[in-house]
Scaffold this motif. Structure first.
Motif, PDB file in Angstrom:
ATOM      1  N   GLU A 182       0.835  -1.208   0.000  1.00  9.46           N
ATOM      2  CA  GLU A 182       0.000   0.000   0.000  1.00  9.46           C
ATOM      3  C   GLU A 182       0.867   1.253   0.000  1.00  9.46           C
ATOM      4  O   GLU A 182       0.565   2.240  -0.692  1.00  9.46           O
ATOM      5  N   CYS A 183       1.954   1.211   0.744  1.00  9.46           N
ATOM      6  CA  CYS A 183       2.866   2.354   0.802  1.00  9.46           C
ATOM      7  C   CYS A 183       3.518   2.581  -0.563  1.00  9.46           C
ATOM      8  O   CYS A 183       3.609   3.722  -1.041  1.00  9.46           O
ATOM      9  N   HIS A 233       2.325   1.751  -3.419  1.00  7.43           N
ATOM     10  CA  HIS A 233       1.287   2.256  -4.318  1.00  7.43           C
ATOM     11  C   HIS A 233       1.092   3.762  -4.128  1.00  7.43           C
ATOM     12  O   HIS A 233       1.001   4.516  -5.119  1.00  7.43           O
ATOM     13  N   GLU A 234       1.066   4.223  -2.889  1.00  4.63           N
ATOM     14  CA  GLU A 234       0.888   5.654  -2.627  1.00  4.63           C
ATOM     15  C   GLU A 234       2.081   6.460  -3.140  1.00  4.63           C
ATOM     16  O   GLU A 234       1.914   7.542  -3.707  1.00  4.63           O
ATOM     17  N   ASN A 256       1.731   9.187  -6.438  1.00  4.00           N
ATOM     18  CA  ASN A 256       2.018  10.585  -6.124  1.00  4.00           C
ATOM     19  C   ASN A 256       3.290  11.102  -6.782  1.00  4.00           C
ATOM     20  O   ASN A 256       3.350  12.280  -7.156  1.00  4.00           O
ATOM     21  N   ILE A 272       3.130  11.313   2.971  1.00  3.31           N
ATOM     22  CA  ILE A 272       2.860  11.770   1.619  1.00  3.31           C
ATOM     23  C   ILE A 272       2.535  13.262   1.660  1.00  3.31           C
ATOM     24  O   ILE A 272       1.713  13.714   2.447  1.00  3.31           O
ATOM     25  N   ARG A 316      -8.959  10.890  -8.119  1.00  7.69           N
ATOM     26  CA  ARG A 316      -7.748  10.415  -8.787  1.00  7.69           C
ATOM     27  C   ARG A 316      -7.886  10.396 -10.300  1.00  7.69           C
ATOM     28  O   ARG A 316      -6.909  10.474 -11.010  1.00  7.69           O
TER      29      ARG A 316
END
Length: 519
Positions: A248-249, A251-252, A256, A284, A440
């Motif tokens: 998940e990290c 992906h973020e 970004n 982030i 998004r």
């Protein structure tokens, strides 16, 4: 404790300070073997100055600094060349006399080093003597590194008279780079934009522009492979801090800061400044965009009459975006070279590139800066509050509430604003900016088998197809969606489709009515 080299542009300081380092020294070695005159364009804070510093210590023969790096395995001789490193980022050009004094100061320290006492008034003669004396004193050809060469030119780009004056000063200063060719080993020039050989480097006909060379696409920035090899522990720490899984990290971080491409075969490249800041802060944020307000970009958008909705995907030939900034016929070269749009695809059949905004950070930052452009100078803070409220309603799939909030906000925009609001495209641009800050995925003029949908946006749960009318009715807008079956294209997306018809009134300059229908 991992040390992230945020804003550190000295190769010496990174290596001796035991900072984490993404090894780009293989590129440095290859450049030194392949070329004599090199130009590289990259966006601001993308590692150009660190690369220039790395070249400085490589050509100075500082083998001790490269221990264990790629260049250490490749280089066998480690010759020590005299290096002249000029940094133009601090130049001020309110007057050409100030620019000339700045250039003179850049020369002075090197003149002392190479025992030059007979100082000429002319900058070009001073540089020529410096190159010749450095070679004579060391017995080795000279390396010249020029970082951010275009800073003085960008400062006066909107003033043609000053631009010509600055160009003449810079062209005169750089002229010995051609006449002293036999005394030079290597010349490296960096900048954000491409002021072509037609201007200040007109005589350097052997200048190699590697900005879109696939071999050097990743010479600045950080690839995914480099991120995992150097910052894997930092990613784990950030995931733990934010109670996310590591995937998940990642992906973020990707949505970004990833998404840059600088050639037709470029790997995905992360913005190094934002990535390092995020890992250091374990959070982030919009670091790259917030580090400089793009007021110049906004003024150029006004100059070329660019609407925010035109900043989305576009197809272009290389000549239309990798073009000299001073001769640009559209804003596309400035957007591309400054990093606000990037390459997203290449069609070999037509030789066309697809260009688009790189990632969420740039999209959100750019759209926020455009709010005063489309809504008025006083509307930024109310718009930020609006976005938060709209986003909550949007996540709850309460689109009627989204429209109510929009209507209230539009009612606060001064009627005396200079922006023309008497055509449909204005309202389309306004919604595009606000929706871009909220979700998004948002696009305008989306092609479907039977026409183009004005706006398409996607929530975590649904896809919204929006048609806009001015001085019509929401019923007419909905009728067009149905008649042209815009929703057909999105049937296979796996989410419910919501058709939205919106009508604006030119008299009230606001939403008059809307309809929302979930299929």
């Amino acid at each position: 404790m991992r040390r992230y080299p945020v804003s550190i542009q000295s190769f010496l300081n990174i290596i001796t300070g035991d900072y984490l380092y993404v090894d780009k020294t293989g590129y440095v070695y290859n450049l030194a073997q392949q070329y004599k005159y090199v130009f590289l364009s990259r966006p601001r804070r993308f590692g150009k100055s660190l690369l220039t510093s790395t070249l400085e210590y490589y050509f100075a023969g500082r083998k001790d600094l490269f221990k264990g790096l790629q260049a250490d395995k490749l280089e066998k001789e480690w010759n020590q060349y005299p290096v002249l490193h000029f940094d133009m980022s601090g130049a001020t050009v309110s007057e050409t006399a100030k620019l000339e004094r700045y250039l003179g100061d850049q020369l002075h320290d090197y003149e002392s080093k190479y025992d030059i006492t007979d100082i000429s008034v002319d900058l070009n003669i001073r540089l020529k003597r410096l190159i010749q004396n450095a070679k004579a004193k060391t017995g080795m050809p000279v390396v010249v590194l020029i970082d951010e060469y275009d800073k003085p030119l960008l400062d006066v780009l909107s003033d043609n008279t000053k631009l010509d004056e600055v160009r003449l000063v810079m062209r005169n200063f750089y002229s010995p780079l051609k006449t002293c060719e036999e005394d030079l080993r290597f010349v490296f020039i960096t900048g954000i934009t491409k002021f072509s050989q037609l201007s200040i480097f007109s005589e350097l006909n052997t200048l190699e522009n590697i900005s879109m060379d696939s071999e050097y696409a990743a010479i600045c920035g950080i690839t995914e492979e480099e991120m995992f090899s150097v910052f894997d522990e930092g990613i784990s720490d950030m995931a733990e801090e934010n109670e996310m899984t590591k995937d998940e990290c990642i992906h973020e971080l990707a949505i970004n800061y990833d998404g840059y491409h600088f050639s037709k075969k470029s790997p995905d490249i992360y913005n190094p400044f934002s990535l390092l800041q995020a890992l250091k802060n374990k959070n982030i944020g919009y670091y790259w965009f917030s580090s400089a307000t793009p007021t110049f970009l906004i003024s150029q958008m006004k100059r070329f009459g660019v609407q925010p909705k035109n900043l989305g995907p576009q197809r272009a030939w290389e000549s239309s975006f990798d073009a000299p900034t001073e001769n640009m016929k559209s804003i596309t070269p400035l957007l591309y070279q400054s990093g606000y749009i990037t390459i997203k695809g290449y069609d070999r059949t037509t030789a066309e590139y697809t260009l688009d905004i790189p990632n969420r950070e740039v999209r959100a930052g750019l759209m926020e800066s455009l709010i005063p452009y489309v809504a008025g100078e006083e509307e930024l803070i109310p718009a930020q509050q609006l976005i938060s409220n709209m986003y909550r309603a949007f996540l709850n799939d309460d689109f009627d509430e989204v429209m109510e909030l929009l209507k209230t906000f539009l009612g606060t925009i001064p009627q005396t604003d200079n922006v023309s609001k008497d055509y449909e495209g204005y309202y389309q641009s306004l919604l595009y900016v606000l929706f871009s800050l909220m979700c998004r995925y948002v696009q305008v003029e989306v092609r479907t088998p039977r026409g183009r949908a004005d706006i398409v946006l996607e929530s975590p749960h649904k896809v919204y197809v929006i048609e806009i009318k001015l001085n019509g009715s929401s019923a007419k807008a909905m009728e067009q969606i149905n008649m042209k079956d815009y929703s057909e294209r999105f049937v296979l997306c796996g989410k419910p489709i919501v058709n939205v018809g919106v009508n604006f009134s030119a008299e009230t300059r606001n939403i008059s009515d809307w309809e929302v229908l979930t299929l």
